[in-house]
Motif scaffolding. Structure first.
Motif, short mmCIF file in Angstrom:
data_model
loop_
_atom_site.label_atom_id
_atom_site.label_comp_id
_atom_site.label_asym_id
_atom_site.label_seq_id
_atom_site.Cartn_x
_atom_site.Cartn_y
_atom_site.Cartn_z
N PRO A 113 0.81 -1.23 0.00
CA PRO A 113 0.00 0.00 0.00
C PRO A 113 0.84 1.27 0.00
O PRO A 113 0.36 2.33 -0.39
CB PRO A 113 -0.80 -0.10 1.30
CG PRO A 113 -0.83 -1.54 1.62
CD PRO A 113 0.45 -2.12 1.09
N VAL A 116 0.98 3.21 -3.16
CA VAL A 116 -0.23 3.84 -3.69
C VAL A 116 -0.21 5.34 -3.41
O VAL A 116 0.05 5.76 -2.29
CB VAL A 116 -1.48 3.21 -3.03
CG1 VAL A 116 -2.75 3.86 -3.55
CG2 VAL A 116 -1.52 1.72 -3.29
N ALA A 121 -5.35 6.34 -3.18
CA ALA A 121 -5.85 5.67 -1.97
C ALA A 121 -7.21 6.25 -1.59
O ALA A 121 -8.15 5.51 -1.28
CB ALA A 121 -4.86 5.86 -0.82
N TRP A 125 -10.79 4.04 -1.43
CA TRP A 125 -11.67 3.93 -0.26
C TRP A 125 -13.03 4.56 -0.55
O TRP A 125 -14.06 4.08 -0.07
CB TRP A 125 -11.02 4.58 0.96
CG TRP A 125 -9.95 3.72 1.53
CD1 TRP A 125 -8.61 3.77 1.25
CD2 TRP A 125 -10.12 2.63 2.45
NE1 TRP A 125 -7.96 2.80 1.94
CE2 TRP A 125 -8.85 2.09 2.69
CE3 TRP A 125 -11.23 2.09 3.09
CZ2 TRP A 125 -8.65 1.01 3.55
CZ3 TRP A 125 -11.03 1.02 3.95
CH2 TRP A 125 -9.75 0.49 4.17
N ALA A 163 -8.49 5.78 5.70
CA ALA A 163 -7.70 5.75 4.46
C ALA A 163 -6.27 6.22 4.72
O ALA A 163 -5.30 5.62 4.22
CB ALA A 163 -8.35 6.61 3.40
N LYS A 167 -2.77 3.80 4.59
CA LYS A 167 -1.67 4.06 3.67
C LYS A 167 -0.33 4.13 4.39
O LYS A 167 0.71 3.83 3.83
CB LYS A 167 -1.92 5.37 2.94
CG LYS A 167 -1.40 5.34 1.55
CD LYS A 167 -1.47 6.65 0.87
CE LYS A 167 -0.11 7.18 0.56
NZ LYS A 167 0.93 6.21 0.30
#
Lengths: 293, 438
Positions: A113, A116, A121, A125, A163, A167
């Protein structure tokens, strides 16, 4: 043996430093100075009329209850994001530290992740949890939860924290794993022989030895929560509903770029800079004392 | 350096000097924010213009969303390399207008270059938004739309609603029926929450959004949208939000998909939504004029436009301005306007183009294309319905949205929310006045 380089000429060390100094001057000090200067001005978007107003932009900001709310909100956000991300990452790192079959695969997956981009991201979400489009939203509604982050501020905050923390887990995980693997086996074995249970071993041996990593990550995570959540907020909520997710850095963008109010926006970035400098200084002064390297 | 060499150099430069005026193409930069099918329209227009003559070359470039494009133009102006033509959405009008020197008013451009230009050829409902109080056109309307009510006819059938609702009470009643007939998550909704429930609502009922003809007559304007009609309207929305008979769809149009997916059977949004509906709606659809409150005298009045206009930036060379003026004249040609209207669903801006579209029987097959025009030309515009010109409009809308969101979430009453929105908005208007007035 002493480690010391001896330069023959006086000039050479400075010459070698010039590129680095130039980069710092051009890319950090110059824009920072510009922001400070801009914060003393009142200017229209096109820069056609400029008035020097000294500290008026600052006074105006600090007299707005909305701005003070944004400061408090940002602190709450960073605490929530850093706290949840650090604890989740620590848990995962402790799990992945065990000798597992296919441990390398888990570790790789957990690091993914991090690659990303924040805005991506946010969109990911959002697709899952958007009240109109979201896959999970239907499930939540089916369970009788009135899920509507477009209107419900608390839900919107939860969405952003989720979120943003998700991340950052990868990054924290990497450092925790490295920290865990640096802990000498002999210490752990000694504790085990003394009859300490795993939980106790963790809290009395592992965790104190991890403290330097924890401290470093707290600093990094708070800076992350302050600045790098911008993309996520922009993609997911745009600061809404009713300012519930408008953090300081997002407000700088809203007022400066969308509102063309450059003076106020610059004043906000200067304040933001001082807040972060202050936070980091406090951490190094007080928190670091508790850390034994 | 020998004399021989110098002679050669002189000869070469003389040749270059001779060669250049013979055929230099002047480039006209055009920055815009249109995507998809509408971007194709822009590219095609530029190609047609470039093919029609050989002195000028229009180069369109996409610069992101409306706010992004405007900011790119402003930043470029500050760095002394602004484009010749900048597309700015309607709410950026006040900011552009206040920038004396940064922009070249269209009427002046046309005067100076002597291009063919008749201000009376345009539809006043559209150009009024972009003109001074005296009627001088400041920017050139390019893509104009208005707000309409999109209707899912199949859903109305399902809920036994015979007539398309015309008034707000009828809409509320229909939404309740729809809600009971299985549209549990959304009876009706609105995109662009402030555009629908404050800006258009006020104009449609001939109520002031702000003093000084909604800011058209001066930057010392004050907000006035906390009147009884707007409060009553918001109170009803708050009530209906509780069981999702009305369901909030956000500040912009990113939830328009709720209509095309069939979730919201009645949906107020821009007439520019047409292309999307045509492509994605799997049911029988149409649109209708915005609803009104029959107990308000004079309602419905006329709607105001949305969309964007082309601003000509200041400080360019006379020759370049000549090219820009030629391009604007080219855009105004009747057949071209009809073609743009047909391809994009945006409104024709000249009276002749509208007449021709009628003549060609456009609206017989596609009555929904005419709805926004009928709304805009419903009555002669008044002080309250000529348009809006409020500084920092993008941020103003955010502030108003915040307050409406608070009210819909049940944290404030409708009156508290609108009073606060007016008060906070007025502070921002005073700030704008300070920077713009000088």
């Amino acid at each position: 043996m002493e480690k010391q380089s001896v330069f023959q000429s006086r000039l050479l060390p400075y010459l070698l430093l010039v590129p680095q100094l130039a980069v710092v001057l051009i890319f950090f000090y110059w824009p920072a100075f510009q922001a400070v200067w801009q914060s003393f001005l009142l200017q229209d978007a096109f820069g056609l009329s400029t008035t020097f107003v000294a500290f008026e932009n600052y006074a105006e900001l600090l007299s707005q209850p909305e701005y003070l709310n944004a400061i408090l909100r940002t602190f709450a956000f960073s605490a929530a994001i850093a706290g949840s991300s650090l604890s989740a990452a620590l848990l995962l790192a402790v799990m992945a530290d065990k000798p597992l079959r296919g441990g390398a695969i888990y570790r790789t997956l957990l690091i993914w992740p991090y690659a990303v981009a924040p805005a991506v991201a946010g969109v990911l979400w959002l697709f899952m949890l958007h009240p109109a489009l979201g896959v999970f939203s239907r499930g939540l509604r089916a369970m009788g939860i009135d899920w509507n982050p477009l209107l419900n501020g608390n839900q919107a905050v939860a969405l952003i924290v989720l979120a943003a923390a998700w991340k950052q887990i990868s990054y924290n995980f990497l450092f925790f794993l490295a920290g865990l693997q640096a802990i000498p086996k002999s210490v752990m074995e000694a504790a085990a022989i003394d009859g300490a249970r795993p939980m106790r071993r963790f809290w009395t041996v592992t965790f104190p030895l991890l403290m330097p990593t924890v401290f470093f990550l707290i600093v990094i995570n708070i800076v992350y929560a302050f600045f790098d959540t911008f993309g996520i907020i922009d993609a997911m909520t745009g600061g809404g509903p009713a300012k519930a997710t408008e953090t300081l850095v997002y407000k700088v963008y809203l007022d400066g770029l969308l509102g063309s109010n450059l003076g106020s926006s610059a004043a906000q970035s200067v304040i933001l800079m001082f807040i972060v400098i202050g936070l980091t200084a406090i951490q190094f002064r007080y928190v670091e004392r508790k850390v034994t390297y | 350096m020998t004399r021989h060499r110098i002679g050669f150099g002189l000869l070469a430069s003389a040749l270059v000097a001779l060669a250049s005026p013979a055929h230099a193409v002047t480039e006209i930069q055009w920055w815009h924010a249109l995507t998809g099918a509408n971007n194709d329209v822009v590219v095609k227009l530029a190609e047609e213009f470039n093919a029609a003559q050989s002195d000028y070359k229009v180069v369109p470039s996409y610069k992101g969303s409306y706010p992004d494009t405007m900011n790119a133009g402003i930043a470029a102006f500050r760095a002394n390399n602004a484009p010749h033509i900048l597309q700015v959405f309607e709410v950026g009008t006040a900011t552009m207008m206040a920038a004396t020197g940064a922009v070249k008013p269209v009427y002046k451009l046309m005067q100076e270059t002597g291009e063919k230009f008749d201000p009376n050829a345009y539809l006043p409902a559209i150009t009024g938004y972009y003109s001074t109080a005296k009627g001088d056109m400041l920017s050139f309307p390019f893509n104009s739309s208005s707000m309409v009510m999109w209707i899912n006819k199949d859903a109305l059938k399902k809920a036994d609603i015979a007539e398309i609702p015309k008034t707000w009470p009828e809409v509320f009643a229909a939404a309740k029926k729809l809600h009971a007939a299985g549209f549990a998550s959304c009876g009706f909704s609105t995109a662009w929450v402030t555009w629908a429930n404050l800006e258009q609502l006020s104009s449609w009922h001939n109520l002031p959004l702000a003093t000084k003809a909604n800011g058209l007559d001066g930057f010392d304007t004050e907000l006035k949208f906390n009147g009884p009609v707007q409060i009553k309207h918001l109170e009803t929305l708050i009530e209906l939000q509780k069981d999702k008979t009305y369901d909030y769809s956000g500040r912009t149009n990113n939830a328009e998909g709720r209509f095309t997916s069939g979730e919201c059977p009645i949906f107020l949004t821009s007439s520019g939504f047409f292309g999307n509906v045509r492509a994605n709606a799997k049911f029988d659809w149409t649109n209708a004029p915005m609803p009104y409150y029959p107990d308000v005298t004079g309602a419905p009045q006329n709607s105001i436009i949305g969309g964007a206009s082309l601003w000509v930036m200041g400080g360019k060379k006379p020759d370049e301005y000549k090219g820009v003026a030629k391009f604007l004249a080219f855009l105004s040609e009747t057949d071209r306007q009809v073609a743009i209207h047909k391809a994009s669903g945006y409104l024709p801006i000249t009276k002749a183009a509208y007449a021709k579209a009628k003549e060609l029987g456009f609206y017989k097959d596609a009555p929904y294309l005419e709805t926004p025009l009928l709304e805009l030309t419903n009555k002669e515009p008044t002080e309250n319905s000529r348009g809006l010109r409020l500084g920092n409009m993008v941020q103003l809308r955010d502030v108003w949205s915040e307050e409406i969101e608070s009210a819909l979430a049940g944290k404030k009453t409708a009156k508290e929310a609108l009073d606060t929105a007016v008060q906070r908005g007025n502070q921002m208007l005073r700030q704008f006045e300070r920077t713009a007035a000088r």
